[in-house]
Each structure stands twice: as structure tokens, then as C-alpha cells.
Write a protein that holds these residues in place. Structure first.
Motif, PDB file in Angstrom:
ATOM      1  N   HIS A   1     -10.093  33.781  -4.154  1.00  0.00           N
ATOM      2  CA  HIS A   1      -9.357  33.917  -2.902  1.00  0.00           C
ATOM      3  C   HIS A   1      -8.026  33.206  -3.086  1.00  0.00           C
ATOM      4  O   HIS A   1      -7.992  32.049  -3.506  1.00  0.00           O
ATOM      5  CB  HIS A   1     -10.125  33.281  -1.740  1.00  0.00           C
ATOM      6  CG  HIS A   1     -11.487  33.855  -1.515  1.00  0.00           C
ATOM      7  ND1 HIS A   1     -11.800  34.652  -0.438  1.00  0.00           N
ATOM      8  CD2 HIS A   1     -12.626  33.747  -2.240  1.00  0.00           C
ATOM      9  CE1 HIS A   1     -13.074  35.004  -0.502  1.00  0.00           C
ATOM     10  NE2 HIS A   1     -13.592  34.457  -1.589  1.00  0.00           N
ATOM     11  N   LEU A   2      -6.936  33.871  -2.774  1.00  0.00           N
ATOM     12  CA  LEU A   2      -5.592  33.308  -2.942  1.00  0.00           C
ATOM     13  C   LEU A   2      -4.863  33.286  -1.609  1.00  0.00           C
ATOM     14  O   LEU A   2      -4.709  34.310  -0.953  1.00  0.00           O
ATOM     15  CB  LEU A   2      -4.798  34.137  -3.952  1.00  0.00           C
ATOM     16  CG  LEU A   2      -3.267  33.927  -4.001  1.00  0.00           C
ATOM     17  CD1 LEU A   2      -2.921  32.488  -4.383  1.00  0.00           C
ATOM     18  CD2 LEU A   2      -2.620  34.915  -4.980  1.00  0.00           C
ATOM     19  N   ASP A   3      -4.430  32.086  -1.219  1.00  0.00           N
ATOM     20  CA  ASP A   3      -3.571  31.928  -0.043  1.00  0.00           C
ATOM     21  C   ASP A   3      -2.200  31.508  -0.563  1.00  0.00           C
ATOM     22  O   ASP A   3      -2.051  30.440  -1.170  1.00  0.00           O
ATOM     23  CB  ASP A   3      -4.147  30.864   0.898  1.00  0.00           C
ATOM     24  CG  ASP A   3      -3.542  30.939   2.295  1.00  0.00           C
ATOM     25  OD1 ASP A   3      -2.927  31.966   2.624  1.00  0.00           O
ATOM     26  OD2 ASP A   3      -3.706  29.966   3.060  1.00  0.00           O
ATOM     27  N   ARG A   4      -1.211  32.334  -0.338  1.00  0.00           N
ATOM     28  CA  ARG A   4       0.111  32.137  -0.925  1.00  0.00           C
ATOM     29  C   ARG A   4       0.826  30.895  -0.408  1.00  0.00           C
ATOM     30  O   ARG A   4       0.731  30.544   0.767  1.00  0.00           O
ATOM     31  CB  ARG A   4       0.988  33.356  -0.639  1.00  0.00           C
ATOM     32  CG  ARG A   4       0.670  34.563  -1.522  1.00  0.00           C
ATOM     33  CD  ARG A   4       1.159  34.323  -2.923  1.00  0.00           C
ATOM     34  NE  ARG A   4       0.991  35.495  -3.790  1.00  0.00           N
ATOM     35  CZ  ARG A   4       1.336  35.510  -5.063  1.00  0.00           C
ATOM     36  NH1 ARG A   4       1.868  34.425  -5.619  1.00  0.00           N
ATOM     37  NH2 ARG A   4       1.172  36.581  -5.796  1.00  0.00           N
ATOM     38  N   GLY A   5       1.541  30.250  -1.308  1.00  0.00           N
ATOM     39  CA  GLY A   5       2.351  29.102  -0.942  1.00  0.00           C
ATOM     40  C   GLY A   5       3.628  29.529  -0.251  1.00  0.00           C
ATOM     41  O   GLY A   5       3.990  30.714  -0.245  1.00  0.00           O
TER      42      GLY A   5
ATOM     43  N   TRP B   1       1.278  24.840  -0.924  1.00  0.00           N
ATOM     44  CA  TRP B   1       1.119  25.343  -2.292  1.00  0.00           C
ATOM     45  C   TRP B   1       0.377  26.681  -2.282  1.00  0.00           C
ATOM     46  O   TRP B   1      -0.268  27.041  -1.287  1.00  0.00           O
ATOM     47  CB  TRP B   1       0.298  24.349  -3.120  1.00  0.00           C
ATOM     48  CG  TRP B   1       1.003  23.082  -3.492  1.00  0.00           C
ATOM     49  CD1 TRP B   1       1.985  22.426  -2.810  1.00  0.00           C
ATOM     50  CD2 TRP B   1       0.738  22.275  -4.657  1.00  0.00           C
ATOM     51  NE1 TRP B   1       2.361  21.285  -3.465  1.00  0.00           N
ATOM     52  CE2 TRP B   1       1.617  21.156  -4.594  1.00  0.00           C
ATOM     53  CE3 TRP B   1      -0.141  22.385  -5.727  1.00  0.00           C
ATOM     54  CZ2 TRP B   1       1.618  20.171  -5.582  1.00  0.00           C
ATOM     55  CZ3 TRP B   1      -0.142  21.402  -6.704  1.00  0.00           C
ATOM     56  CH2 TRP B   1       0.736  20.307  -6.640  1.00  0.00           C
ATOM     57  N   ASN B   2       0.466  27.405  -3.389  1.00  0.00           N
ATOM     58  CA  ASN B   2      -0.434  28.533  -3.603  1.00  0.00           C
ATOM     59  C   ASN B   2      -1.819  27.931  -3.842  1.00  0.00           C
ATOM     60  O   ASN B   2      -2.007  27.153  -4.779  1.00  0.00           O
ATOM     61  CB  ASN B   2      -0.009  29.343  -4.829  1.00  0.00           C
ATOM     62  CG  ASN B   2       1.356  29.984  -4.650  1.00  0.00           C
ATOM     63  OD1 ASN B   2       1.488  31.013  -3.998  1.00  0.00           O
ATOM     64  ND2 ASN B   2       2.386  29.357  -5.215  1.00  0.00           N
ATOM     65  N   ARG B   3      -2.788  28.276  -3.002  1.00  0.00           N
ATOM     66  CA  ARG B   3      -4.120  27.683  -3.102  1.00  0.00           C
ATOM     67  C   ARG B   3      -5.148  28.761  -3.426  1.00  0.00           C
ATOM     68  O   ARG B   3      -5.196  29.803  -2.778  1.00  0.00           O
ATOM     69  CB  ARG B   3      -4.468  26.972  -1.789  1.00  0.00           C
ATOM     70  CG  ARG B   3      -3.714  25.653  -1.580  1.00  0.00           C
ATOM     71  CD  ARG B   3      -3.490  25.299  -0.127  1.00  0.00           C
ATOM     72  NE  ARG B   3      -2.519  26.217   0.485  1.00  0.00           N
ATOM     73  CZ  ARG B   3      -2.846  27.179   1.322  1.00  0.00           C
ATOM     74  NH1 ARG B   3      -4.096  27.354   1.695  1.00  0.00           N
ATOM     75  NH2 ARG B   3      -1.908  27.986   1.795  1.00  0.00           N
TER      76      ARG B   3
END
Length: 400
Positions: free
Chosen positions: A57-61, A122-124
Motif C-alpha cells: 500500500h502506497l500513500d504518496r508524499g 513522506w511517501n509511506r
């Protein structure tokens, strides 16, 4: 319009315009992040136990954090024989088919500055766990009727290769983290993570509740040592462990699966977050069911206040052993950090309550979030060791 109607209208408008205070639980509910399947994983045989594709799962920074990356390995134990791995393959621990397609990001993964001040923008990335060997195995089991993929090492590589062109390859700052079995994974992938990133990037690693000890249980047996050996043997892990470590521990290279033996060979700056009374280790390493068949520790396991003097003394001995194994790191690691508190807990970075909240656990009046941030950004030396239980009244002692 009557005066009464006018007043009502004004009140409605003011209510709509007024900023509403959002508590931490509401904020967590809003930070929902969709799953991404790694479509190219099949080209390298990077499969979950059941053959499904791995995922993250990617949450953009955003803003100043747009070129910074935080990767968090998911935890979830291990499987050490065919039976347990087959059972695992039919659950979310061994297959993306059974995983939630949306994950809540909280604690160190939160995108809220008031809840995660150092890493919120941050990108997390949350890396889903589906191999059963802390992303370190590389083998296949086939017997004509059953098929299991022990491909954790390939999953790790496939996810990194998927993220590099999405911005990870141009990172300014990066932190590889993980909880429990995911915290163990950071020990085995920390330097490889650094090798994939730009030479001038600031790259560091963090293990949360991943410092599993090679300790005897209350019956004086090496229960965890034999368990880890069976995981390593079944899943073909040895060839993916640090070669300097395995050569130094020959003829027992599987010992390098334990963090205390792998840590001296890690070159990347490292932070160890652990409780001295880690609940998982208390229940599975120090007092596994096999060592307490008559249940003398039953009430103590449920509530430390119910432990008798002998049991408390045993727990204090476990704490002392943990601190002894970390002594060299504490004294000689100039770039390392640690936060060893005296709470009965397991994994403290992903939960908002323990990461950064008004009533979070503290050591020397410092929260976990503050200690990690001080270390990562070099604000000050960050090596915090708590006094022994029951001295810290900020602990939540969540044994459940």
C-alpha cells in the motif's frame, strides 16, 4: 425574514464554517490506503505462499517530503513446517486473496502532522507479509497434491523494483522499518535497501519489536532457537542471510536469523525499538506453552500485576539478557539509536496510542516518535533505556 429565522440561519452558517476538532481516531479512519498488486512479480517467481501476487500500500508524499520514503514491513509470525504453512496459505498471512484491499495508516504511517510530525508528508509504504519467513526465504515445496512458494526474498526484490521507478530510486531520505516479524525483516534487508538507493541519500533502518532473543525458556530449553532453525531450513533462508555472519557462525549459520547475531554486520545506521518485556517473547520464547504445561504462568501472562516474586525475578532476568546483548551496540554504535522501554507490549510504532499521543509511553519524558525523529534527523543522541518494571507509569501494558 423574521428575526428568529435570521438568527437560525446565522447559526447554521457559523456551524458549517467553524473548524471541527478531529481526534486521533477520526484521523486514522480517514487515512485509508488502497492495495497495489505487483503485476511483474510473476516474471521472477515472487509469489505468496499460495501462488498469489505480492502487494503493498502506497500513500504518496507531499510538500517537503515528496522525495522521502518510509517502507514498513508488515508483521505476523512465521510458519515452520508444511502443515502450518498450508494453513497459513489459506489466510491473509499467506495470500493476498484474503487480505483487506484497503489499510488504515496510523502511527509512523500517518499522514497527519499532529500525529506523526517527522514522517507525515513522506511517501509511506506498507509491505504486505505473505511468505512466513520474514521476507527471507527462497524455496518451493511440491508433493504432487500441494504446492507452496517460499519466496519472501523474491517478494522483497519485486516490491523494491516496482517502487524504484515510482520515485524511490530518486529518494533524498529513506527509512526501512517493520513490526514484529517485519521488524526482523529489517535486520536482513537493511543494507540491501541502502544498495538500491542513491549514494547521497540518507538511508536508515528501524526495527520495532523485532529483536527476538536467542534465549532459553523457563524449562531451560532453546525453544525459539529450534523454531527458527526449522523456519530457516524449510524455507531456504540461509543463502539470503548476511554472509559475514553465517561464515562466522559456521557450522550453525541459521543462528544469523536472530537479530543479536546479525546486527554487528549491518553497515546502515540502525534504530532498535523494543520493550524489555515484549509480550510475544514473554509468551513464546520465555514461557512457551511447552515449558508451562500446568499453567503456573497463566495469570502472570494475562496481567503482570498477578506475577509472583519468582516470576517477576524471571522477567527481570530476561530484561537483563536483552540489555546485555545490546550493550556493544549501545556503547560502540555512533550512528545507532535505541528505545528500550519497560512496557508489556508488542509493536509500538504502528499504533497511534503508543507512537505519539498525549498519553503515549515515555522514557525520560520522550515519546517513541520523538526518540526516532531525534535519531533519524541527528537532532541529538537517542539511546533511551527505561528503568525496570514496574517503575514506568506511562506504560499501557497491553498484554491482549
Amino acid at each position: 425574514m423574521s428575526a428568529c429565522t435570521f438568527i437560525k440561519l446565522v447559526l447554521v452558517l457559523l456551524t458549517c464554517a467553524a473548524p471541527r476538532r478531529i481526534n486521533s481516531q477520526e484521523a486514522e479512519r480517514r487515512d485509508l490506503v488502497k492495495m497495489t498488486l505487483v503485476q511483474n512479480a510473476s516474471s521472477t517467481g515472487a509469489y505468496c505462499l499460495d501462488g498469489s501476487l505480492p502487494a503493498y500500500h502506497l500513500d504518496r508524499g507531499f510538500g517537503a517530503g515528496a522525495r522521502n520514503w518510509l517502507l514498513q514491513f508488515e508483521g505476523g509470525g512465521w510458519c515452520n513446517d508444511i502443515k502450518s504453512c498450508l494453513e497459513r496459505a489459506a489466510t491473509r498471512r499467506g495470500s493476498t486473496r484474503y487480505m483487506s484491499k484497503v489499510e488504515v495508516f496510523s502511527g509512523i504511517l500517518s499522514n497527519n502532522a499532529s500525529l506523526n510530525p517527522d514522517f507525515y508528508n513522506w511517501n509511506r509504504v506498507k509491505i504486505r507479509y505473505c511468505d512466513g519467513a520474514s521476507f527471507a526465504g527462497d524455496a518451493v515445496f511440491k508433493n504432487g497434491t500441494s504446492l507452496l512458494y517460499f519466496r519472501g526474498q523474491r517478494i522483497w526484490r519485486a516490491i523494491i523494483l516496482d517502487l524504484l521507478p515510482k520515485g524511490l530510486g530518486q529518494a533524498n531520505k529513506a527509512l526501512l522499518s517493520g513490526c514484529s516479524a517485519g521488524g526482523l525483516a529489517t535486520f536482513h534487508h537493511c543494507d540491501d535497501f541502502t544498495a538500491h538507493l542513491p549514494k547521497n541519500a540518507s538511508v536508515k533502518c528501524l526495527s520495532d519489536a523485532g529483536f527476538f532473543l536467542d534465549a532459553r525458556d523457563i524449562a531451560m530449553n532453546h525453544t525459539m532457537r529450534y523454531f527458527f532453525k526449522s523456519v530457516v531450513t524449510l524455507q531456504g533462508v540461509v543463502k539470503n542471510l548476511n554472509t559475514n555472519c553465517t561464515s562466522s557462525l559456521s557450522p550453525y549459520p541459521e543462528q544469523c536469523f536472530f537479530p543479536q547475531y546479525a546486527l554487528p554486520y549491518i553497515r546502515t545506521p540502525y534504530f532498535i525499538l523494543n520493550t524489555a518485556y515484549d509480550v510475544y517473547q514473554f509468551h513464546h520464547i520465555l514461557v512457551p506453552p511447552s515449558a508451562d504445561p500446568n499453567g503456573h504462568w497463566y495469570h502472570c501472562k494475562l496481567n503482570p500485576a498477578a506475577c509472583n516474586a519468582v516470576q517477576i525475578n524471571t522477567l527481570q532476568g530476561f530484561r537483563r539478557y536483552m540489555l546485555e546483548t545490546l550493550q556493544n551496540f549501545l556503547v560502540n554504535s555512533t550512528r545507532g539509536g535505541m528505545y528500550i522501554n519497560s512496557c508489556f507490549a508488542h509493536c509500538q510504532s504502528e499504533s497511534q496510542d503508543t507512537w505519539f499521543a498525549p498519553d503515549s509511553p515515555r522514557v525520560h519524558n520522550k515519546t517513541i516518535s520523538e526518540a526516532v525523529g531525534d535519531w533519524y534527523f541527528g537532532r541529538k543522541v537517542s539511546k533511551e533505556i527505561d528503568c525496570a518494571y514496574p517503575c514506568n507509569n506511562s506504560c499501557h501494558n497491553q498484554l491482549g
